[in-house]
Design an enzyme around this catalytic site. Structure first.
Site, PDB file in Angstrom:
ATOM      1  N   LYS A 107      -2.234  -1.586  65.102  1.00 43.74           N
ATOM      2  CA  LYS A 107      -0.606  -1.237  65.283  1.00 43.74           C
ATOM      3  C   LYS A 107       0.324  -0.671  64.394  1.00 43.74           C
ATOM      4  O   LYS A 107       1.230  -0.217  64.583  1.00 43.74           O
ATOM      5  CB  LYS A 107      -0.310  -2.274  66.502  1.00 43.74           C
ATOM      6  CG  LYS A 107       0.083  -3.610  65.762  1.00 43.74           C
ATOM      7  CD  LYS A 107       1.017  -4.262  66.480  1.00 43.74           C
ATOM      8  CE  LYS A 107       1.166  -5.817  65.781  1.00 43.74           C
ATOM      9  NZ  LYS A 107       1.682  -6.850  66.582  1.00 43.74           N
ATOM     10  N   GLY A 137       7.335 -24.724  48.768  1.00 41.79           N
ATOM     11  CA  GLY A 137       6.841 -24.409  47.173  1.00 41.79           C
ATOM     12  C   GLY A 137       5.304 -24.434  47.729  1.00 41.79           C
ATOM     13  O   GLY A 137       4.534 -24.729  46.727  1.00 41.79           O
ATOM     14  N   HIS A 182     -19.465 -15.563  24.646  1.00 42.06           N
ATOM     15  CA  HIS A 182     -18.433 -16.313  23.758  1.00 42.06           C
ATOM     16  C   HIS A 182     -17.662 -15.148  22.973  1.00 42.06           C
ATOM     17  O   HIS A 182     -18.466 -14.238  22.622  1.00 42.06           O
ATOM     18  CB  HIS A 182     -19.065 -17.192  22.708  1.00 42.06           C
ATOM     19  CG  HIS A 182     -18.167 -17.653  21.811  1.00 42.06           C
ATOM     20  ND1 HIS A 182     -17.377 -18.910  22.035  1.00 42.06           N
ATOM     21  CD2 HIS A 182     -18.049 -17.263  20.394  1.00 42.06           C
ATOM     22  CE1 HIS A 182     -16.667 -18.997  20.819  1.00 42.06           C
ATOM     23  NE2 HIS A 182     -17.032 -18.289  19.651  1.00 42.06           N
ATOM     24  N   LYS A 217       0.714  -9.030  43.475  1.00 45.93           N
ATOM     25  CA  LYS A 217      -0.149  -8.876  42.135  1.00 45.93           C
ATOM     26  C   LYS A 217       0.639  -7.635  41.396  1.00 45.93           C
ATOM     27  O   LYS A 217       0.393  -7.853  40.008  1.00 45.93           O
ATOM     28  CB  LYS A 217      -1.662  -8.849  42.512  1.00 45.93           C
ATOM     29  CG  LYS A 217      -2.144  -9.975  42.498  1.00 45.93           C
ATOM     30  CD  LYS A 217      -2.133 -10.936  43.528  1.00 45.93           C
ATOM     31  CE  LYS A 217      -1.106 -11.789  43.692  1.00 45.93           C
ATOM     32  NZ  LYS A 217      -1.083 -12.591  44.941  1.00 45.93           N
ATOM     33  N   VAL A 248      15.368 -29.145  54.480  1.00 48.76           N
ATOM     34  CA  VAL A 248      16.128 -27.981  55.059  1.00 48.76           C
ATOM     35  C   VAL A 248      16.864 -28.351  56.280  1.00 48.76           C
ATOM     36  O   VAL A 248      16.062 -28.308  57.197  1.00 48.76           O
ATOM     37  CB  VAL A 248      15.706 -26.634  54.905  1.00 48.76           C
ATOM     38  CG1 VAL A 248      16.807 -25.607  55.076  1.00 48.76           C
ATOM     39  CG2 VAL A 248      15.257 -26.558  53.297  1.00 48.76           C
ATOM     40  N   SER A 280       9.282 -19.402  53.053  1.00 41.65           N
ATOM     41  CA  SER A 280       8.108 -19.514  52.941  1.00 41.65           C
ATOM     42  C   SER A 280       7.107 -20.655  53.252  1.00 41.65           C
ATOM     43  O   SER A 280       6.722 -21.389  52.152  1.00 41.65           O
ATOM     44  CB  SER A 280       7.370 -18.846  51.282  1.00 41.65           C
ATOM     45  OG  SER A 280       8.269 -19.748  50.408  1.00 41.65           O
ATOM     46  N   GLY A 299      -3.490  -4.163  56.515  1.00 41.60           N
ATOM     47  CA  GLY A 299      -2.590  -5.436  57.092  1.00 41.60           C
ATOM     48  C   GLY A 299      -1.977  -6.067  56.074  1.00 41.60           C
ATOM     49  O   GLY A 299      -1.517  -5.224  55.163  1.00 41.60           O
ATOM     50  N   CYS A 332      -2.351  -8.231  53.821  1.00 45.30           N
ATOM     51  CA  CYS A 332      -2.932  -8.184  52.369  1.00 45.30           C
ATOM     52  C   CYS A 332      -2.526  -7.071  51.555  1.00 45.30           C
ATOM     53  O   CYS A 332      -1.896  -7.105  50.501  1.00 45.30           O
ATOM     54  CB  CYS A 332      -4.290  -8.477  52.595  1.00 45.30           C
ATOM     55  SG  CYS A 332      -5.127  -8.354  50.894  1.00 45.30           S
ATOM     56  N   GLY A 349       4.766 -21.272  55.508  1.00 46.26           N
ATOM     57  CA  GLY A 349       3.435 -21.263  56.096  1.00 46.26           C
ATOM     58  C   GLY A 349       3.383 -19.832  56.939  1.00 46.26           C
ATOM     59  O   GLY A 349       4.400 -19.056  57.248  1.00 46.26           O
TER      60      GLY A 349
HETATM   61  P1  NAI Z   1       1.801 -22.613  52.515  1.00 47.88           P
HETATM   62  O1  NAI Z   1       1.378 -23.323  53.675  1.00 47.88           O
HETATM   63  O2  NAI Z   1       0.888 -22.120  51.157  1.00 47.88           O
HETATM   64  O3  NAI Z   1       3.056 -23.425  51.598  1.00 47.88           O
HETATM   65  C1  NAI Z   1       4.042 -23.444  52.570  1.00 47.88           C
HETATM   66  C2  NAI Z   1       4.978 -24.950  52.169  1.00 47.88           C
HETATM   67  O4  NAI Z   1       6.051 -24.965  52.690  1.00 47.88           O
HETATM   68  C3  NAI Z   1       4.236 -26.344  52.100  1.00 47.88           C
HETATM   69  O5  NAI Z   1       4.179 -26.598  50.664  1.00 47.88           O
HETATM   70  C4  NAI Z   1       5.003 -26.916  52.907  1.00 47.88           C
HETATM   71  O6  NAI Z   1       4.933 -28.190  52.748  1.00 47.88           O
HETATM   72  C5  NAI Z   1       6.431 -26.228  52.806  1.00 47.88           C
HETATM   73  N1  NAI Z   1       7.258 -26.623  54.024  1.00 47.88           N
HETATM   74  C6  NAI Z   1       6.884 -26.367  55.227  1.00 47.88           C
HETATM   75  N2  NAI Z   1       8.222 -26.377  56.140  1.00 47.88           N
HETATM   76  C7  NAI Z   1       9.056 -26.811  55.136  1.00 47.88           C
HETATM   77  C8  NAI Z   1      10.683 -26.752  55.402  1.00 47.88           C
HETATM   78  N3  NAI Z   1      11.168 -26.810  56.696  1.00 47.88           N
HETATM   79  N4  NAI Z   1      11.300 -26.983  54.055  1.00 47.88           N
HETATM   80  C9  NAI Z   1      10.679 -27.126  52.888  1.00 47.88           C
HETATM   81  N5  NAI Z   1       9.397 -26.801  52.799  1.00 47.88           N
HETATM   82  C10 NAI Z   1       8.617 -26.497  53.778  1.00 47.88           C
HETATM   83  O7  NAI Z   1       2.501 -21.349  53.000  1.00 47.88           O
HETATM   84  P2  NAI Z   1       3.031 -19.965  52.457  1.00 47.88           P
HETATM   85  O8  NAI Z   1       3.216 -20.107  51.081  1.00 47.88           O
HETATM   86  O9  NAI Z   1       3.924 -19.529  53.378  1.00 47.88           O
HETATM   87  O10 NAI Z   1       1.788 -18.911  52.598  1.00 47.88           O
HETATM   88  C11 NAI Z   1       1.270 -18.654  53.623  1.00 47.88           C
HETATM   89  C12 NAI Z   1      -0.398 -18.148  53.799  1.00 47.88           C
HETATM   90  O11 NAI Z   1      -0.588 -16.927  52.999  1.00 47.88           O
HETATM   91  C13 NAI Z   1      -1.041 -19.435  53.075  1.00 47.88           C
HETATM   92  O12 NAI Z   1      -2.020 -19.857  54.028  1.00 47.88           O
HETATM   93  C14 NAI Z   1      -1.693 -18.880  51.700  1.00 47.88           C
HETATM   94  O13 NAI Z   1      -3.104 -19.187  51.735  1.00 47.88           O
HETATM   95  C15 NAI Z   1      -1.673 -17.380  51.937  1.00 47.88           C
HETATM   96  N6  NAI Z   1      -1.226 -16.735  50.697  1.00 47.88           N
HETATM   97  C16 NAI Z   1      -2.392 -16.714  49.881  1.00 47.88           C
HETATM   98  C17 NAI Z   1      -1.964 -16.183  48.388  1.00 47.88           C
HETATM   99  C18 NAI Z   1      -3.225 -16.371  47.392  1.00 47.88           C
HETATM  100  O14 NAI Z   1      -4.311 -16.574  47.961  1.00 47.88           O
HETATM  101  N7  NAI Z   1      -2.776 -16.224  46.222  1.00 47.88           N
HETATM  102  C19 NAI Z   1      -0.764 -15.569  47.982  1.00 47.88           C
HETATM  103  C20 NAI Z   1       0.189 -15.662  49.142  1.00 47.88           C
HETATM  104  C21 NAI Z   1      -0.371 -16.180  50.580  1.00 47.88           C
END
Ligand code: NAI
Length: 455
Positions: free
Chosen positions: A33, A182, A440, A49, A238, A265, A38, A40, A267
């Site tokens: 859509k 974080g 190496h 990146k 928060v 951020s 997507g 990514c 989740g």
């Molecule tokens: P995440 O699940 O990695 O982190 C969310 C963080 O927010 C957690 O540490 C959680 O404890 C915290 N949190 C939740 N509610 C909160 C609140 N009300 N106040 C403060 N902290 C709170 O989710 P994120 O960073 O949003 O990423 C989403 C998805 O995208 C993940 O599943 C991730 O694997 C994927 N992603 C992967 C990347 C990579 O492989 N390098 C890069 C970016 C995203």
């Protein structure tokens, strides 16, 4: 029109499935859509990146004196960085579009809704027409979670609160940025905007950053970023977002953090709403589609892959899940092995990990032994990282000597960790890895060093 396979969603799961199915001769329709590639490709992995690479170059330029290089007047032109990011995305999207065409996939730019089934297959309405697929693959991905914090939704509407989507298109670097959550997105964006000059504050609900990452590595990463000037508030809740601030509670006190922008951020949630899953009774659990290790849902002929299954929200997991789905459709037995899927956080230093951590192994009752060494055992690392404090940790099952986890913080883990995943996938033991030759000097040798450091 009748298809062998209809795929809803053109992200990493959808486009890889379409390419593989088309290549195998299945008459395939891919319905997307918004944009091929997507989240990514368009507003996630690739754009972030691109930004992070510019930040890394800028950091090298500013701190080159440690390596005998002096640069005057180094500057990061955020507008130019975003422009290049858009160019990179455009190039990769056109590459995928070409690959789909080459494999004979029909692409339809429309929203697809499942409307039921007939004797031939499953009906999907898209672009004002009904299409029928003998098989269906749902690959609709996920959306950012906006928690029910008072003021969050209003802040998003006003452009004060941003998600991973809007932050990548900011035209100017905000003076101050509050990052709520974080996790991976929060940390990668905190890393870029810190390098680019914002005063960044991360507010995290848990008592550590980086989610399920090895605790020692999570602390090292945080300390690196504290040194670079990022503020962290852990175990912080928060409670409100006002017109110009994030309000949170920490240690029983209320803190009002005034900032220019807020990144939300916390989740992502599988995208299943309005898809018509109920019309064919596809089973969901807490919003995600339930699948087994072959990608099958409860309805024969209906598969799901990628973030929508809520298992492992990573693009490379989505690729594999998609391939597994198509292989099973083609009658080839295949399944996903989640214990060898690596994860990377592309901060500077990077974090790479695969398999069990000490904490997760203990929780499962696996008796393990751990070899943890400084990255300074790698000559290449020392040559390239003045004052670097990275580590590499290898975890083995105490009974079998098999490698069950590898965790690294330092340089290039994103490029090294797949090898560790392979060791887990191949069920290699400590003694097997001792026979492998690593080039190496490379940072990858750190794994060999850690292996020989086992007691
Ligand atoms: P995440 O699940 O990695 O982190 C969310 C963080 O927010 C957690 O540490 C959680 O404890 C915290 N949190 C939740 N509610 C909160 C609140 N009300 N106040 C403060 N902290 C709170 O989710 P994120 O960073 O949003 O990423 C989403 C998805 O995208 C993940 O599943 C991730 O694997 C994927 N992603 C992967 C990347 C990579 O492989 N390098 C890069 C970016 C995203």
């Amino acid at each position: 029109m009748l298809y062998d396979l209809i795929i809803i969603g053109g992200g990493p799961a959808g486009y890889i499935a379409a390419e593989r199915a088309g290549h195998a001769g299945m008459k395939t329709l891919l319905i997307e859509k918004k944009f091929i590639g997507g989240v990514c490709l368009n507003e996630g992995c690739i754009p972030s990146k691109t930004l992070l690479n510019s930040a890394k170059i800028y950091d090298y330029a500013r701190h080159g004196e440690k390596y005998g290089v002096t640069t005057e007047g180094a500057a990061l032109d955020h507008g130019a960085v975003v422009k290049r990011k858009n160019k990179v995305v455009k190039m990769l999207v056109s590459g995928i579009t070409a690959a789909l065409k080459k494999n004979g996939v029909t692409v339809l730019e429309a929203a697809g809704v499942i409307t039921g089934r007939n004797t031939e297959g499953f009906n999907v309405e898209a672009g004002g027409e009904t299409h029928t697929g003998k098989r269906l693959l749902i690959a609709t991905g996920s959306n950012s979670i906006i928690p029910p914090i008072p003021g969050a939704k209003e802040g998003l509407e006003k452009g004060f609160v941003l998600t991973n989507r809007e932050i990548l298109d900011l035209t100017e670097i905000p003076n101050s940025l509050a990052v709520v959550g974080g996790g991976v997105i929060g940390l990668e964006m905190a890393s870029y905007f810190n390098s680019a000059g914002s005063k960044v504050t991360v507010i995290e609900m848990l008592d550590h950053i980086a989610g399920n990452t090895d605790i020692e590595i999570s602390k090292l990463l945080m300390n690196n970023y504290i040194k670079k000037g990022i503020d962290f508030h852990l175990s912080a809740k928060v409670t409100e977002i006002t017109g110009d601030s994030v309000v949170f509670e920490k240690d029983g006190a209320k803190v009002n953090l005034v900032c220019d922008k807020v990144l939300m951020s916390v989740g992502r949630r599988p995208a299943t709403e309005g898809l018509g899953l109920e019309s064919i009774n596809v089973e969901t659990e807490r919003g995600h589609i339930k699948t087994d290790l072959t990608g099958r849902t409860n309805i024969p002929g209906v598969y799901a892959a990628g973030d929508v299954n809520g298992v492992y929200m990573l693009a490379h997991a989505a690729y594999r899940e998609a391939e597994v789905c198509v292989n099973n459709m083609l009658g080839k037995r295949d399944r996903v092995r989640y214990d060898s899927i690596p994860a990377v956080t592309y901060t500077n230093p990077e974090v790479g990990s695969v398999g069990e951590t000490e904490e997760s192994a203990a929780a499962k009752g696996i008796e393990c032994k751990v070899s943890s060494i400084s990255m300074r055992y790698s000559g290449r690392y020392v040559a390239e990282n003045e004052g670097g404090d990275g580590i590499c940790k290898v975890i083995a099952d105490k009974k079998t000597n098999r490698i069950i986890g590898v965790h690294m913080i330092g340089s290039y883990p994103s490029e090294i960790i797949f090898g560790a995943g392979m060791m887990i996938e191949m069920e290699m033991r400590i003694e097997d890895i001792k026979e492998l030759v690593f080039p190496h000097p490379t940072v990858s040798e750190i794994i060999r060093e850690a292996i020989f450091a086992f007691e």
